[in-house]
Design a protein around this motif. Structure first.
Motif, PDB file in Angstrom:
ATOM      1  N   ALA A  57      33.934  42.173  36.433  1.00 13.70           N
ATOM      2  CA  ALA A  57      33.757  41.507  37.731  1.00 13.70           C
ATOM      3  C   ALA A  57      35.105  41.530  38.441  1.00 13.70           C
ATOM      4  O   ALA A  57      36.117  41.125  37.866  1.00 13.70           O
ATOM      5  CB  ALA A  57      33.269  40.075  37.536  1.00 13.70           C
ATOM      6  N   LEU A  61      35.078  37.209  42.484  1.00 16.22           N
ATOM      7  CA  LEU A  61      33.978  37.023  41.530  1.00 16.22           C
ATOM      8  C   LEU A  61      34.536  36.927  40.110  1.00 16.22           C
ATOM      9  O   LEU A  61      34.150  36.048  39.335  1.00 16.22           O
ATOM     10  CB  LEU A  61      32.965  38.163  41.643  1.00 16.22           C
ATOM     11  CG  LEU A  61      31.790  38.115  40.671  1.00 16.22           C
ATOM     12  CD1 LEU A  61      30.975  36.838  40.839  1.00 16.22           C
ATOM     13  CD2 LEU A  61      30.910  39.345  40.859  1.00 16.22           C
ATOM     14  N   GLY A  62      35.457  37.810  39.774  1.00 21.09           N
ATOM     15  CA  GLY A  62      36.070  37.781  38.456  1.00 21.09           C
ATOM     16  C   GLY A  62      36.889  36.524  38.217  1.00 21.09           C
ATOM     17  O   GLY A  62      36.864  35.945  37.128  1.00 21.09           O
ATOM     18  N   CYS A  65      34.583  33.777  37.390  1.00 18.99           N
ATOM     19  CA  CYS A  65      34.070  33.932  36.024  1.00 18.99           C
ATOM     20  C   CYS A  65      35.077  33.390  35.013  1.00 18.99           C
ATOM     21  O   CYS A  65      34.715  32.670  34.082  1.00 18.99           O
ATOM     22  CB  CYS A  65      33.759  35.399  35.718  1.00 18.99           C
ATOM     23  SG  CYS A  65      32.326  36.049  36.601  1.00 18.99           S
ATOM     24  N   VAL A  77      23.508  38.381  35.328  1.00 19.42           N
ATOM     25  CA  VAL A  77      24.416  39.337  35.961  1.00 19.42           C
ATOM     26  C   VAL A  77      23.590  40.405  36.662  1.00 19.42           C
ATOM     27  O   VAL A  77      22.653  40.951  36.071  1.00 19.42           O
ATOM     28  CB  VAL A  77      25.334  40.007  34.912  1.00 19.42           C
ATOM     29  CG1 VAL A  77      26.199  41.080  35.557  1.00 19.42           C
ATOM     30  CG2 VAL A  77      26.193  38.970  34.216  1.00 19.42           C
ATOM     31  N   ALA A 101      29.653  44.119  37.997  1.00 20.25           N
ATOM     32  CA  ALA A 101      28.869  43.016  38.556  1.00 20.25           C
ATOM     33  C   ALA A 101      29.021  42.919  40.064  1.00 20.25           C
ATOM     34  O   ALA A 101      30.128  43.015  40.595  1.00 20.25           O
ATOM     35  CB  ALA A 101      29.284  41.702  37.912  1.00 20.25           C
TER      36      ALA A 101
END
Length: 117
Positions: A57, A61-62, A65, A77, A101
């Motif tokens: 990701a 977004l990463g 996470c 996902v 993702a």
């Protein structure tokens, strides 16, 4: 016409997401999702099975996470399949398929620092 390689995974993280910064300053979080499913055997008995999918990701977004997910977190996902290919120093061809993702739904979300009472 573009081809389609979209996937939806519903499962649990096998470990905490790992974040790294690549050349150019972009960040990427990597984690593995375990997906449980049942298979019917020829003798009509169901057998549970698990598949493991590597997910990456990118950027915000990463970062989310890494902040909110931990080992065991339930996620959904959605993303694209991406195949990486390379040659080893011995000249052997290798490849690996990952999920990039586009959406990660946090089905069980809690900041890592929070403790359950």
């Amino acid at each position: 016409m573009k081809n389609l390689s979209y996937i939806i995974l519903d499962g649990n993280l096998t470990s905490d997401p790992e974040e790294k910064t690549i050349t150019g300053g972009k960040t990427v979080a990597s984690f593995t999702v375990a997906v449980n499913h049942s298979q019917n055997n020829p003798d009509a008995k169901e057998k549970d099975d698990v598949s493991f999918f590597d997910v990456e990701a990118w950027e915000k977004l990463g970062e989310n996470c890494v902040e909110y997910l931990k080992k065991g977190s339930k996620v959904t996902v959605m993303g694209n399949l991406k195949q990486n290919r390379w040659k080893t120093p011995d000249g052997e061809n290798k490849s690996k398929v990952k999920v990039t993702a586009s959406t990660v739904r946090f089905d069980s979300m809690r900041k890592k620092e929070e403790k359950v009472a």
